[in-house]
Design an enzyme around this catalytic site. Structure first.
Site, PDB file in Angstrom:
ATOM      1  N   GLY A  70      -2.007  10.910 -53.228  1.00  0.00           N
ATOM      2  CA  GLY A  70      -3.325  10.621 -52.677  1.00  0.00           C
ATOM      3  C   GLY A  70      -4.412  11.621 -52.977  1.00  0.00           C
ATOM      4  N   PRO A  87       2.341  12.467 -56.345  1.00  0.00           N
ATOM      5  CG  PRO A  87       2.008  14.483 -57.514  1.00  0.00           C
ATOM      6  CD  PRO A  87       3.036  13.711 -56.719  1.00  0.00           C
ATOM      7  NE  ARG A  94      -7.265   8.476 -57.323  1.00  0.00           N
ATOM      8  CZ  ARG A  94      -7.638   7.181 -57.334  1.00  0.00           C
ATOM      9  NH1 ARG A  94      -8.440   6.739 -58.265  1.00  0.00           N
ATOM     10  NH2 ARG A  94      -7.206   6.348 -56.399  1.00  0.00           N
ATOM     11  CE1 TYR A 147      -9.154  -0.730 -55.648  1.00  0.00           C
ATOM     12  CE2 TYR A 147      -9.405   0.267 -57.812  1.00  0.00           C
ATOM     13  CZ  TYR A 147      -8.628  -0.377 -56.869  1.00  0.00           C
ATOM     14  OH  TYR A 147      -7.327  -0.653 -57.162  1.00  0.00           O
ATOM     15  CB  CYS A 198     -17.584 -15.009 -69.087  1.00  0.00           C
ATOM     16  SG  CYS A 198     -17.787 -15.045 -70.864  1.00  0.00           S
TER      17      CYS A 198
HETATM   18  N1  LLP Z   1       2.832   6.935 -53.347  1.00  0.00           N
HETATM   19  C1  LLP Z   1       2.622   5.680 -52.920  1.00  0.00           C
HETATM   20  C2  LLP Z   1       3.584   5.051 -52.025  1.00  0.00           C
HETATM   21  C3  LLP Z   1       1.479   4.990 -53.346  1.00  0.00           C
HETATM   22  O1  LLP Z   1       1.261   3.746 -52.927  1.00  0.00           O
HETATM   23  C4  LLP Z   1       0.560   5.613 -54.242  1.00  0.00           C
HETATM   24  C5  LLP Z   1      -0.626   4.919 -54.707  1.00  0.00           C
HETATM   25  C6  LLP Z   1       0.843   6.918 -54.667  1.00  0.00           C
HETATM   26  C7  LLP Z   1       1.986   7.557 -54.184  1.00  0.00           C
HETATM   27  C8  LLP Z   1      -0.048   7.675 -55.606  1.00  0.00           C
HETATM   28  O2  LLP Z   1      -1.313   7.879 -55.071  1.00  0.00           O
HETATM   29  P1  LLP Z   1      -2.372   8.779 -55.878  1.00  0.00           P
HETATM   30  O3  LLP Z   1      -1.839  10.209 -55.920  1.00  0.00           O
HETATM   31  O4  LLP Z   1      -2.502   8.216 -57.243  1.00  0.00           O
HETATM   32  O5  LLP Z   1      -3.614   8.647 -55.108  1.00  0.00           O
HETATM   33  N2  LLP Z   1      -5.763   1.427 -58.001  1.00  0.00           N
HETATM   34  C9  LLP Z   1      -6.400   2.331 -57.051  1.00  0.00           C
HETATM   35  C10 LLP Z   1      -5.409   3.289 -56.452  1.00  0.00           C
HETATM   36  C11 LLP Z   1      -4.232   2.607 -55.799  1.00  0.00           C
HETATM   37  C12 LLP Z   1      -3.226   3.571 -55.253  1.00  0.00           C
HETATM   38  C13 LLP Z   1      -1.986   2.874 -54.870  1.00  0.00           C
HETATM   39  N3  LLP Z   1      -0.930   3.718 -54.387  1.00  0.00           N
HETATM   40  C14 LLP Z   1      -7.549   3.053 -57.754  1.00  0.00           C
HETATM   41  O6  LLP Z   1      -7.785   2.801 -58.924  1.00  0.00           O
HETATM   42  O7  LLP Z   1      -8.257   3.834 -57.131  1.00  0.00           O
END
Ligand code: LLP
Length: 438
Positions: A255, A293, A295, A335, A363
């Site tokens: 996150g 992690p 993103r 988003y 389109c």
């Molecule tokens: N763990 C779980 C259970 C998750 O559902 C997610 C992301 C992560 C870890 C990794 O989260 P991160 O570190 O990447 O924030 N498509 C959206 C983001 C969706 C995230 C879904 N779950 C976007 O483009 O902002």
């Protein structure tokens, strides 16, 4: 929009993108000019910096120095094999959400034992596949899933290692579509029900309870939601252990946000210094820590090179029509996300600067990549859409029968093509015309 328009500008990394810099006339990723890559592979083209990925990983590794910790890259952020290979070689585990992702991990050289399997809708077939591969842990998201997983494991003569994803009910203060830890979210089990569900899991014959898990959302830029979630999780850890169920690990999800547009998330090591201080203060410093992690490991390691097709003055707006679209870069449409857009040639463009909506050929009015961007652009110019390493290619589609873009991984002065551009015949391969009867 701080690309230099001056050819004599000194080489300078873009703010927040230490491995992306203008050198002389051209934007480079590490030591490779994007003009060269675009000429060799065409556009739209995703380009990733290996050094940027490893630097992002390094911040977490520093944060956990001297601790029993496992970093499981949440591969949904970018599941291309060449990207997974970088993290597998760096010793990472993987957070997966489907059997398909497990196959990718194994194809990229990842270790099954370092895989954790998250997601609210695992099928029996996926459970069997993951158990057969010997994954490390299932992050179970409901009581019903516990029962099914226990049965599947028992039938295979195995015990499935599980942690239960608990919803700590804290507000991550991010976009509602990527908030997951609030009451009313489909994810995890409610904090108030967690102890009872742990007791249930503890008595199921096909399961071995090994940990606890949470994930409160994505693109989080503040420390407070994390600190609050950790307190809520440690409260539960204490309650569950008091009931006689030992938890060997705490999985704190992913996150952590990145800088898209002047965002100032904490650095991973600084965040973890605060979280670890809390964990230590509450006497849980010996527990294994896991994180997921996505993103923050890949987002700012990648960009998308695109070419300007047309410049279209309008009555109310000017449009800059590019050859990348919402099928390649879905985050603005989904988003209202912001991605910086910069020219890949630093030379002064003869075109006058003007404000444009940067849009793709699809389109749909929702097919925009940037709004009200001041650019000096003419057809044939190439632009880079920044922060495109996460949740772009992995969410790309074939809408409008557009092939998915090619991908290049840069390592120093070497560029590796890690995905060929998808052809129309690739897209049609699994389709069939209806044959006349008889
Ligand atoms: N763990 C779980 C259970 C998750 O559902 C997610 C992301 C992560 C870890 C990794 O989260 P991160 O570190 O990447 O924030 N498509 C959206 C983001 C969706 C995230 C879904 N779950 C976007 O483009 O902002």
């Amino acid at each position: 929009m701080n690309a230099p328009n001056n050819p004599t500008a000194t080489p300078e990394a873009l703010p927040g993108h230490p491995f992306i810099a203008y050198r002389g006339d051209a934007l480079h990723v590490e030591d490779v000019a994007l003009t060269q890559l675009a000429a060799a592979h065409g556009t739209p083209l995703f380009v990733y910096s290996k050094a940027a990925m490893l630097a992002a990983l390094g911040a977490y590794q520093r944060g956990f120095a001297g601790r029993d910790a496992q970093i499981c890259y949440a591969m949904k952020a970018n599941s291309s094999l060449g990207v997974l290979q970088v993290f597998a070689q760096a010793g990472c585990g993987f957070d997966i959400v489907s059997g398909g992702e497990l196959e990718r991990v194994l194809a990229a050289g990842g270790q099954a034992g370092k895989v954790i399997f998250s997601g609210v809708g695992k099928t029996r077939a996926e459970m069997r596949q993951a158990l057969a591969a010997g994954i490390g842990c299932f992050n179970v998201e409901s009581e019903a899933e516990l029962d099914v997983l226990s049965g599947v494991a028992q039938a295979m003569g195995l015990k499935a290692a599980v942690s239960i994803r608990v919803n700590p009910n804290v507000d991550p203060k991010t976009h509602p579509y990527i908030s997951t830890g609030l009451k009313g979210s489909k994810f995890g089990v409610a904090h108030v029900d967690a102890l009872r569900i742990y007791q249930h899991a503890h008595h199921l014959p096909g399961l071995q309870v090994v940990g606890i898990d949470c994930h409160i959302g994505s693109q989080i830029t503040e420390v407070t939601p994390y600190m609050d979630a950790m307190d809520r999780m440690l409260d539960l850890v204490e309650g569950i252990e008091a009931a006689g169920i030992r938890l060997a690990h705490i999985d704190f999800g992913g996150g952590l946000g990145i800088n898209y547009n002047g965002d100032t998330p904490p650095a991973a090591d600084a965040l973890w210094a605060q979280l670890l201080a809390k964990i230590d203060a509450r006497g849980h410093g010996a527990k294994k820590l896991m994180i997921e992690p996505g993103r923050s490991l890949v987002g700012n390691a990648g960009l998308c090179v695109t070419e300007v097709l047309y410049v279209k003055p309008g009555e109310q707006k000017n449009f800059c029509i590019i050859d990348a679209a919402m099928n390649d870069l879905p985050r603005p449409a989904m988003y209202q996300a912001f991605h910086q857009i910069v020219p890949i040639a630093a030379k002064h463009s003869p075109a006058p600067a003007a404000a444009y909506d940067v849009v793709g050929p699809i389109c749909e009015s929702g097919d925009w990549i940037g709004r009200d961007r001041v650019l000096s652009v003419a057809p044939g110019d190439q632009l880079a859409v920044l922060s495109a390493g996460a949740y772009c290619m992995s969410m790309a589609s074939n809408y409008n029968t557009r092939g998915r873009a090619a991908e290049v991984l840069v390592d120093g002065a070497t560029a590796h093509l890690i995905r060929e551009r998808e052809s129309v015949s690739d897209q049609m391969r699994h389709e069939r015309l209806v044959q006349p009867a008889g």
